[in-house]
Design a protein around this motif. Structure first.
Motif, PDB file in Angstrom:
ATOM      1  N   SER A 153      31.984 -20.097  47.055  1.00 56.17           N
ATOM      2  CA  SER A 153      33.066 -20.019  46.080  1.00 56.17           C
ATOM      3  C   SER A 153      33.004 -18.675  45.351  1.00 56.17           C
ATOM      4  O   SER A 153      31.969 -17.986  45.394  1.00 56.17           O
ATOM      5  N   PRO A 154      34.082 -18.277  44.668  1.00 52.27           N
ATOM      6  CA  PRO A 154      34.056 -16.981  43.967  1.00 52.27           C
ATOM      7  C   PRO A 154      32.906 -16.847  42.968  1.00 52.27           C
ATOM      8  O   PRO A 154      32.253 -15.803  42.915  1.00 52.27           O
ATOM      9  N   PHE A 155      32.646 -17.903  42.179  1.00 55.09           N
ATOM     10  CA  PHE A 155      31.557 -17.795  41.202  1.00 55.09           C
ATOM     11  C   PHE A 155      30.200 -17.703  41.896  1.00 55.09           C
ATOM     12  O   PHE A 155      29.320 -16.940  41.464  1.00 55.09           O
ATOM     13  N   ALA A 156      30.013 -18.480  42.965  1.00 54.08           N
ATOM     14  CA  ALA A 156      28.745 -18.423  43.694  1.00 54.08           C
ATOM     15  C   ALA A 156      28.534 -17.044  44.311  1.00 54.08           C
ATOM     16  O   ALA A 156      27.421 -16.510  44.301  1.00 54.08           O
ATOM     17  N   LEU A 157      29.595 -16.447  44.832  1.00 52.34           N
ATOM     18  CA  LEU A 157      29.481 -15.095  45.382  1.00 52.34           C
ATOM     19  C   LEU A 157      29.185 -14.080  44.283  1.00 52.34           C
ATOM     20  O   LEU A 157      28.448 -13.107  44.506  1.00 52.34           O
ATOM     21  N   LEU A 158      29.740 -14.292  43.100  1.00 50.20           N
ATOM     22  CA  LEU A 158      29.414 -13.418  41.976  1.00 50.20           C
ATOM     23  C   LEU A 158      27.927 -13.511  41.643  1.00 50.20           C
ATOM     24  O   LEU A 158      27.262 -12.493  41.401  1.00 50.20           O
ATOM     25  N   ALA A 159      27.398 -14.732  41.645  1.00 47.97           N
ATOM     26  CA  ALA A 159      25.963 -14.909  41.419  1.00 47.97           C
ATOM     27  C   ALA A 159      25.159 -14.233  42.523  1.00 47.97           C
ATOM     28  O   ALA A 159      24.094 -13.640  42.267  1.00 47.97           O
ATOM     29  N   GLY A 160      25.666 -14.282  43.764  1.00 46.08           N
ATOM     30  CA  GLY A 160      25.003 -13.589  44.857  1.00 46.08           C
ATOM     31  C   GLY A 160      24.977 -12.082  44.655  1.00 46.08           C
ATOM     32  O   GLY A 160      23.974 -11.414  44.942  1.00 46.08           O
ATOM     33  N   LEU A 161      26.069 -11.525  44.135  1.00 47.98           N
ATOM     34  CA  LEU A 161      26.119 -10.086  43.867  1.00 47.98           C
ATOM     35  C   LEU A 161      25.156  -9.699  42.745  1.00 47.98           C
ATOM     36  O   LEU A 161      24.558  -8.620  42.779  1.00 47.98           O
ATOM     37  N   VAL A 162      25.017 -10.570  41.743  1.00 47.57           N
ATOM     38  CA  VAL A 162      24.025 -10.320  40.696  1.00 47.57           C
ATOM     39  C   VAL A 162      22.631 -10.212  41.316  1.00 47.57           C
ATOM     40  O   VAL A 162      21.854  -9.305  40.999  1.00 47.57           O
ATOM     41  N   SER A 163      22.324 -11.128  42.219  1.00 51.32           N
ATOM     42  CA  SER A 163      21.023 -11.135  42.879  1.00 51.32           C
ATOM     43  C   SER A 163      20.818  -9.872  43.713  1.00 51.32           C
ATOM     44  O   SER A 163      19.745  -9.260  43.678  1.00 51.32           O
ATOM     45  N   VAL A 164      21.834  -9.462  44.472  1.00 52.77           N
ATOM     46  CA  VAL A 164      21.718  -8.264  45.307  1.00 52.77           C
ATOM     47  C   VAL A 164      21.489  -7.031  44.437  1.00 52.77           C
ATOM     48  O   VAL A 164      20.612  -6.195  44.721  1.00 52.77           O
ATOM     49  N   ALA A 165      22.285  -6.876  43.361  1.00 52.87           N
ATOM     50  CA  ALA A 165      22.116  -5.724  42.471  1.00 52.87           C
ATOM     51  C   ALA A 165      20.739  -5.745  41.808  1.00 52.87           C
ATOM     52  O   ALA A 165      20.080  -4.699  41.662  1.00 52.87           O
ATOM     53  N   LEU A 206      21.212 -12.187  48.828  1.00 51.88           N
ATOM     54  CA  LEU A 206      22.556 -12.724  48.605  1.00 51.88           C
ATOM     55  C   LEU A 206      22.546 -14.246  48.599  1.00 51.88           C
ATOM     56  O   LEU A 206      23.132 -14.886  47.705  1.00 51.88           O
ATOM     57  N   ILE A 207      21.878 -14.854  49.559  1.00 51.45           N
ATOM     58  CA  ILE A 207      21.902 -16.316  49.687  1.00 51.45           C
ATOM     59  C   ILE A 207      21.180 -16.989  48.526  1.00 51.45           C
ATOM     60  O   ILE A 207      21.641 -18.007  47.993  1.00 51.45           O
ATOM     61  N   PHE A 208      20.053 -16.430  48.087  1.00 53.97           N
ATOM     62  CA  PHE A 208      19.349 -17.030  46.955  1.00 53.97           C
ATOM     63  C   PHE A 208      20.209 -16.972  45.693  1.00 53.97           C
ATOM     64  O   PHE A 208      20.214 -17.903  44.881  1.00 53.97           O
ATOM     65  N   GLY A 209      20.948 -15.881  45.514  1.00 54.27           N
ATOM     66  CA  GLY A 209      21.853 -15.798  44.377  1.00 54.27           C
ATOM     67  C   GLY A 209      22.992 -16.787  44.482  1.00 54.27           C
ATOM     68  O   GLY A 209      23.363 -17.438  43.494  1.00 54.27           O
ATOM     69  N   VAL A 210      23.558 -16.926  45.679  1.00 52.72           N
ATOM     70  CA  VAL A 210      24.632 -17.909  45.901  1.00 52.72           C
ATOM     71  C   VAL A 210      24.118 -19.322  45.609  1.00 52.72           C
ATOM     72  O   VAL A 210      24.833 -20.153  45.034  1.00 52.72           O
ATOM     73  N   ALA A 211      22.877 -19.594  45.980  1.00 54.64           N
ATOM     74  CA  ALA A 211      22.295 -20.918  45.707  1.00 54.64           C
ATOM     75  C   ALA A 211      22.231 -21.191  44.210  1.00 54.64           C
ATOM     76  O   ALA A 211      22.561 -22.288  43.748  1.00 54.64           O
ATOM     77  N   MET A 212      21.809 -20.187  43.423  1.00 47.32           N
ATOM     78  CA  MET A 212      21.760 -20.362  41.975  1.00 47.32           C
ATOM     79  C   MET A 212      23.164 -20.590  41.407  1.00 47.32           C
ATOM     80  O   MET A 212      23.360 -21.389  40.487  1.00 47.32           O
ATOM     81  N   GLY A 213      24.148 -19.893  41.969  1.00 49.98           N
ATOM     82  CA  GLY A 213      25.519 -20.104  41.530  1.00 49.98           C
ATOM     83  C   GLY A 213      25.981 -21.526  41.785  1.00 49.98           C
ATOM     84  O   GLY A 213      26.665 -22.133  40.941  1.00 49.98           O
ATOM     85  N   ASN A 214      25.604 -22.092  42.918  1.00 50.69           N
ATOM     86  CA  ASN A 214      25.996 -23.461  43.240  1.00 50.69           C
ATOM     87  C   ASN A 214      25.268 -24.489  42.384  1.00 50.69           C
ATOM     88  O   ASN A 214      25.803 -25.570  42.122  1.00 50.69           O
ATOM     89  N   VAL A 215      24.050 -24.168  41.945  1.00 53.54           N
ATOM     90  CA  VAL A 215      23.366 -25.061  41.006  1.00 53.54           C
ATOM     91  C   VAL A 215      24.164 -25.170  39.718  1.00 53.54           C
ATOM     92  O   VAL A 215      24.321 -26.257  39.146  1.00 53.54           O
ATOM     93  N   LEU A 216      24.704 -24.048  39.249  1.00 59.25           N
ATOM     94  CA  LEU A 216      25.495 -24.056  38.019  1.00 59.25           C
ATOM     95  C   LEU A 216      26.839 -24.760  38.216  1.00 59.25           C
ATOM     96  O   LEU A 216      27.369 -25.379  37.288  1.00 59.25           O
TER      97      LEU A 216
END
Length: 384
Positions: A171-183, A137-147
């Motif tokens: 943020s909502p978009f960063a959490l969405l990126a985190g969900l992409v990573s988890v899935a 989750l956190i690695f995905g959130v990190a990628m979301g924050n880069v964007l």
């Protein structure tokens, strides 16, 4: 001619940008199924023997897979010092939240087998699940924050000031990126379990993996739509010298809606990255549905490669955009180490990286095959 000038500075910067991406992909593909197996442990395995089968599917390889994370951190430190300084200081709490599970994971692997009490093992199984879910989750959130851009700036004397907080990263978009990573990680772990196990564990992993693959496909596509519609990207508006000194404040940058899709419009071949991500998820779901083990794992790995490359293709040449002061954004052309440093590092990497790849390939070849539940039950062969 000085030896390091055999390769121009701009080419070396591009090479190290590509190598950084390769190291991150290596970590995501190899350690991704380790994290996925841990995350899915309570869902795919009901009895102690089934859980030991799942754990032993990654038991011989999980430690080696973490080498890619160490190499990635080392590459950032040596090749991109400003990126290391900003990200590791600004994301300190987020890094800590990701590293604690990665530190606890080997403890859980080792301590789980020390006692046979069901309650003892159940607690460590929960730790393994936690240690798989949280880093993904956190690695995905990190990628979301880069964007999205990160709230940092440089003072005139190049001191770094980070003006964000941990919860501001969620943020909502960063959490969405985190969900992409988890899935994505759940899909990869399921494909690995289908390849390495038999019986109920493999069947449960197959069913969960199909859902995870479809979820990854939908979430990744949704992320692209949100990125296009609601997220401002970054664009360099001044002339920048690819061979110039690493001085981020010498350029001008603007934030523009849809700017992250400029590279796709200008270089059509970059569309291969998101296409690979979407196609990989679809093929992984199909492979899992048809019980085609190798297809499912290769397609899952391809999906991960495509998703990670999509971030790189979108943001190039940016490494870490600044939401506070866009001109302070770190790019491939102004955030690297010196020409000589990059050259020496490349020589060392050219020697040792093939050895790591060769050794890793040999290990997986030797360990090819299903985990033997009977050998685990009678104690004749297992790691945990």
């Amino acid at each position: 001619m000085v030896l390091h000038e055999l390769i121009s500075y701009d080419v070396l910067r591009l090479v190290w940008w590509a190598l950084l991406g390769a190291l991150l992909i290596g970590f995501a593909v190899t350690d991704g199924f380790d994290l996925g197996v841990g995350m899915l442990l309570p869902a795919v395995a009901r009895t102690d023997l089934e859980r030991r089968v799942a754990i032993n599917s990654v038991g011989p390889v999980w430690e080696g897979n973490q080498v890619w994370l160490i190499l990635g951190g080392g590459a950032i430190f040596a090749a991109w010092p400003p990126l290391y300084a900003v990200s590791f200081s600004g994301f300190y709490l987020a890094m800590f939240a990701a590293l604690v599970p990665l530190i606890l994971r080997p403890v859980a692997f080792k301590f789980r087998s020390k006692r046979e009490e069901p309650a003892w093992r159940a607690r460590w199984d929960a730790v393994l699940c936690f240690c798989g879910l949280v880093p993904a989750l956190i690695f995905g959130v990190a990628m979301g924050n880069v964007l999205l851009g990160v709230p940092f700036r440089f003072a005139p004397d190049m001191r770094i000031f980070y003006e964000g907080g941990f919860f501001g990263l969620l943020s909502p978009f960063a959490l969405l990126a985190g969900l992409v990573s988890v899935a994505m990680v759940a899909m990869h772990g399921s494909a690995w379990l289908l390849l390495k196990t038999e019986g109920p564990v493999a069947e449960r992993a197959r069913r969960i993996g199909m859902g995870a693959a479809l979820a990854a496909l939908v979430l990744f596509a949704l992320g692209g739509v949100v990125l296009w519609s609601f997220v401002e990207g970054y664009r360099i508006t001044s002339v920048i010298d690819p061979t110039g000194p690493s001085a981020p404040l010498r350029k001008t940058v603007e934030r523009v809606a849809g700017a992250w899709f400029t590279n796709y419009a200008q270089h059509g071949w970059t569309m291969a990255a998101p296409a690979l991500g979407l196609a990989g998820c679809a093929l992984a779901a199909l492979g899992l549905a048809l019980r085609r083990e190798v297809l499912a794992l290769l397609a899952s790995a391809g999906a991960i490669v495509g998703i990670v490359l999509s971030v790189g293709a979108s943001t190039f040449p940016f490494l870490l955009p600044s939401s506070l002061d866009p001109r302070a954004s770190l790019t491939v052309w102004d955030a690297s180490s010196s020409h000589l440093t990059l050259f020496v590092m490349l020589v060392v990497t050219a020697v040792f990286l093939p050895l790591i790849v060769a050794y890793t390939s040999w290990v997986y070849t030797v360990l090819w095959g299903k985990v033997d539940a009977r050998a685990i039950a009678d104690g004749s062969g297992h790691s945990y």
